[in-house]
Enzyme design. Sequence first.
Site, PDB file in Angstrom:
ATOM      1  N   ASP A   1      11.115  -0.584   0.243  1.00 57.09           N
ATOM      2  CA  ASP A   1      10.764  -1.994   0.073  1.00 57.09           C
ATOM      3  C   ASP A   1      11.854  -2.831  -0.594  1.00 57.09           C
ATOM      4  O   ASP A   1      11.695  -4.038  -0.754  1.00 57.09           O
ATOM      5  CB  ASP A   1       9.457  -2.130  -0.707  1.00 57.09           C
ATOM      6  CG  ASP A   1       9.467  -1.341  -2.018  1.00 57.09           C
ATOM      7  OD1 ASP A   1      10.513  -1.296  -2.696  1.00 57.09           O
ATOM      8  OD2 ASP A   1       8.402  -0.782  -2.380  1.00 57.09           O
TER       9      ASP A   1
ATOM     10  N   PRO B   1       0.826  -1.212   0.000  1.00 54.04           N
ATOM     11  CA  PRO B   1       0.000   0.000   0.000  1.00 54.04           C
ATOM     12  C   PRO B   1       0.858   1.259   0.000  1.00 54.04           C
ATOM     13  O   PRO B   1       1.974   1.273   0.522  1.00 54.04           O
ATOM     14  CB  PRO B   1      -0.797  -0.117   1.306  1.00 54.04           C
ATOM     15  CG  PRO B   1       0.056  -0.969   2.195  1.00 54.04           C
ATOM     16  CD  PRO B   1       0.745  -1.946   1.280  1.00 54.04           C
ATOM     17  N   ASP B   2       0.327   2.327  -0.608  1.00 56.42           N
ATOM     18  CA  ASP B   2       0.988   3.619  -0.443  1.00 56.42           C
ATOM     19  C   ASP B   2       0.604   4.154   0.931  1.00 56.42           C
ATOM     20  O   ASP B   2       0.007   3.459   1.755  1.00 56.42           O
ATOM     21  CB  ASP B   2       0.627   4.577  -1.585  1.00 56.42           C
ATOM     22  CG  ASP B   2      -0.855   4.906  -1.633  1.00 56.42           C
ATOM     23  OD1 ASP B   2      -1.583   4.605  -0.659  1.00 56.42           O
ATOM     24  OD2 ASP B   2      -1.298   5.481  -2.647  1.00 56.42           O
ATOM     25  N   PHE B   3       0.940   5.407   1.197  1.00 57.14           N
ATOM     26  CA  PHE B   3       0.728   5.912   2.547  1.00 57.14           C
ATOM     27  C   PHE B   3      -0.626   6.601   2.737  1.00 57.14           C
ATOM     28  O   PHE B   3      -1.300   6.382   3.732  1.00 57.14           O
ATOM     29  CB  PHE B   3       1.859   6.886   2.926  1.00 57.14           C
ATOM     30  CG  PHE B   3       3.152   6.192   3.200  1.00 57.14           C
ATOM     31  CD1 PHE B   3       3.497   5.823   4.485  1.00 57.14           C
ATOM     32  CD2 PHE B   3       4.032   5.876   2.179  1.00 57.14           C
ATOM     33  CE1 PHE B   3       4.684   5.156   4.754  1.00 57.14           C
ATOM     34  CE2 PHE B   3       5.220   5.218   2.421  1.00 57.14           C
ATOM     35  CZ  PHE B   3       5.546   4.857   3.717  1.00 57.14           C
ATOM     36  N   ARG B   4      -1.040   7.408   1.771  1.00 61.71           N
ATOM     37  CA  ARG B   4      -2.140   8.336   2.053  1.00 61.71           C
ATOM     38  C   ARG B   4      -3.405   8.128   1.235  1.00 61.71           C
ATOM     39  O   ARG B   4      -4.342   8.891   1.388  1.00 61.71           O
ATOM     40  CB  ARG B   4      -1.638   9.775   1.866  1.00 61.71           C
ATOM     41  CG  ARG B   4      -0.588  10.162   2.896  1.00 61.71           C
ATOM     42  CD  ARG B   4      -0.093  11.588   2.719  1.00 61.71           C
ATOM     43  NE  ARG B   4       0.808  11.984   3.790  1.00 61.71           N
ATOM     44  CZ  ARG B   4       2.105  11.699   3.808  1.00 61.71           C
ATOM     45  NH1 ARG B   4       2.642  11.034   2.800  1.00 61.71           N
ATOM     46  NH2 ARG B   4       2.857  12.073   4.817  1.00 61.71           N
TER      47      ARG B   4
ATOM     48  N   HIS C   1      14.970   7.539   1.304  1.00 64.80           N
ATOM     49  CA  HIS C   1      14.352   7.331   2.612  1.00 64.80           C
ATOM     50  C   HIS C   1      14.916   6.099   3.309  1.00 64.80           C
ATOM     51  O   HIS C   1      14.286   5.549   4.211  1.00 64.80           O
ATOM     52  CB  HIS C   1      12.835   7.223   2.478  1.00 64.80           C
ATOM     53  CG  HIS C   1      12.176   8.524   2.150  1.00 64.80           C
ATOM     54  ND1 HIS C   1      10.822   8.653   1.912  1.00 64.80           N
ATOM     55  CD2 HIS C   1      12.693   9.773   2.006  1.00 64.80           C
ATOM     56  CE1 HIS C   1      10.538   9.911   1.646  1.00 64.80           C
ATOM     57  NE2 HIS C   1      11.659  10.603   1.684  1.00 64.80           N
TER      58      HIS C   1
ATOM     59  N   ASN D   1      11.134   4.796  -1.803  1.00 63.74           N
ATOM     60  CA  ASN D   1      10.616   3.534  -1.265  1.00 63.74           C
ATOM     61  C   ASN D   1      11.650   2.819  -0.399  1.00 63.74           C
ATOM     62  O   ASN D   1      12.855   2.915  -0.631  1.00 63.74           O
ATOM     63  CB  ASN D   1      10.175   2.621  -2.409  1.00 63.74           C
ATOM     64  CG  ASN D   1       9.053   3.254  -3.220  1.00 63.74           C
ATOM     65  OD1 ASN D   1       8.321   4.105  -2.725  1.00 63.74           O
ATOM     66  ND2 ASN D   1       8.931   2.846  -4.467  1.00 63.74           N
TER      67      ASN D   1
END
Length: 293
Positions: free
Chosen positions: A134, A58-61, A151, A132
């Site tokens: 991941d 999932p993305d964040f927002r 990040h 990302n």
Amino acid sequence: VELLRTLLSRTLGLGGDKPERVLDELSLDGVSRFLQSDRCKNIVCMVGAGISTSAGIPDFRSPGTGLYANLQSYDLPYPEAIFEISFFKQNPEPFFALARELYPGQFKPTVCHYFMRLLQDKGLLLRCYTQNIDTLERVAGLDPERLVEAHGTFFTSHCLRPSCRQPYSLSWMKERIFSSLVPKCEKCQGLVKPDIVFFGESLPSRFFTLLQSVRLPKSRPASHHGHLTAGPALCLTRQQVGPPQDPPGPPPRLLDVAWLGDCDTGCLALAELLGWKEELEELVRREHAAIDA
């Protein structure tokens, strides 16, 4: 995102000169013809959570489906606390519970990841800046030397005690997370955290070091909506970037093209125009089969 754009803008020396017309047409076709010309030497990719959603991450927002919308079970004071370094040091269990759900190794790179791999294989990829954590860029085969994980990443971990900073591997961290253990340093018993950037921490030093080394041959001003490039910019996004336009259309600059839609579909469309679609689809099939084996 804005910090990344500002730093890139300053580092690339984007000035106030009027941009020259590089694309013969502000469209995906125009971008494809430029990519096939001898004028296209170095491509920089800037990617975010959107390229991993088709992998099941999932993305964040995004309302309803985003990560922040589905953290009620973790008993947080507010959703963003799960990624705040001060909260993590006091209460690391919610983050590691979430990490079990999203841990690298459970997901496969997407078409977009492998399109960047194809750019690398063809000698066109200068660098990939990713937000990302991941590690799917690594799984897709991007050379770590061409990768800037702005990040941070799950790929490595360190003890948080400044006097220790003992490093740990992905496999070491995975073993503890899936044993429902809060990872503790074998050397000093301090808390060990994956090397992802939490709120309250600085971006990795590699990010700033490589920004100083990037010098592309053509420069021009950033647009009003914050695009940055030293050449043509292609933005693959589901929503229009910047202020609304009437009628809707590509960003009003001589070098920018917006393709509105799913980024995997956009990469496939560009690959088809380049004559790379079958090669890209075969790369995805071959690499996914190898992951499943």
